[in-house]
Write an enzyme that holds these catalytic residues in place. Sequence first.
Site, PDB file in Angstrom:
ATOM      1  N   CYS A  50       0.890  -1.133   0.018  1.00 50.81           N
ATOM      2  CA  CYS A  50       0.059  -0.056   0.216  1.00 50.81           C
ATOM      3  C   CYS A  50       0.888   1.228   0.064  1.00 50.81           C
ATOM      4  O   CYS A  50       1.435   1.575  -0.890  1.00 50.81           O
ATOM      5  CB  CYS A  50      -1.059  -0.054   1.141  1.00 50.81           C
ATOM      6  SG  CYS A  50      -2.482   1.059   0.847  1.00 50.81           S
ATOM      7  N   GLU A  79      -0.492  -8.444   5.127  1.00 52.64           N
ATOM      8  CA  GLU A  79      -0.453  -8.647   6.554  1.00 52.64           C
ATOM      9  C   GLU A  79      -1.652  -8.807   7.434  1.00 52.64           C
ATOM     10  O   GLU A  79      -1.702  -9.445   8.343  1.00 52.64           O
ATOM     11  CB  GLU A  79       0.408  -7.709   6.959  1.00 52.64           C
ATOM     12  CG  GLU A  79      -0.104  -6.248   7.299  1.00 52.64           C
ATOM     13  CD  GLU A  79      -0.160  -5.409   5.966  1.00 52.64           C
ATOM     14  OE1 GLU A  79      -0.668  -4.366   6.202  1.00 52.64           O
ATOM     15  OE2 GLU A  79      -0.113  -6.129   4.989  1.00 52.64           O
ATOM     16  N   HIS A 122      -3.100  -5.135   1.387  1.00 52.42           N
ATOM     17  CA  HIS A 122      -2.299  -5.337   2.858  1.00 52.42           C
ATOM     18  C   HIS A 122      -2.498  -7.039   3.083  1.00 52.42           C
ATOM     19  O   HIS A 122      -3.414  -7.594   3.605  1.00 52.42           O
ATOM     20  CB  HIS A 122      -3.265  -4.732   3.757  1.00 52.42           C
ATOM     21  CG  HIS A 122      -3.260  -3.223   3.845  1.00 52.42           C
ATOM     22  ND1 HIS A 122      -2.209  -2.738   4.546  1.00 52.42           N
ATOM     23  CD2 HIS A 122      -3.882  -2.137   3.163  1.00 52.42           C
ATOM     24  CE1 HIS A 122      -2.383  -1.269   4.237  1.00 52.42           C
ATOM     25  NE2 HIS A 122      -3.331  -1.037   3.334  1.00 52.42           N
TER      26      HIS A 122
END
Length: 191
Positions: free
Chosen positions: A79, A174, A172
Amino acid sequence: MPAIGVFALQGDVREHLATLTALGADAFPVRRPEELARCDGLVLPGGESTTMAKLARTFDLLEPLRERVSGGMPTFGTCAGMILLADRILDGAAGQETIGGLDVTVRRNAFGRQVDSFEADLELTGLDEPVHAVFIRAPWVEEVGAGVEVLAEAEGHPVAVRQGHLLATSFHPEVADDGRIHRLFLDLVQG
């Protein structure tokens, strides 16, 4: 076990550290040049790209980051991290700086504001199963240079790219409880 730093002056640092640690990496936050110096690879997390660049300059990290990235250190930007790696930005703040190295033009907040955040399952080159991608005020890649491989697209725009030692996603990984893209990055570091 590779030493992977996560740029930690701003952004979603904890989630990257947890994912990398679960995959067996020696993961640690990077806030100072001496921490950057011990990195085999680096993650530039999501956050606010203009703030991240300003803080990197304030903490004397911007030039060392540029040197390490241009010198070949494997780096993964998610991002805002994708924006920081981009050589060119559209819709950036006045005078916005990047680390650079990735031969792409990135459009900031391309998918819209926070309220326009969305999730999608994407086919990603190198993975057998689709990846669940979370887009939050996400950029997209407007144009890619000759050496850039597009790994995934959303709404007709590149959202995951790789160029040599650099990997970047608009989304994202994660937050999706799926370490496969981080594993691709660790393979790049160890490759």
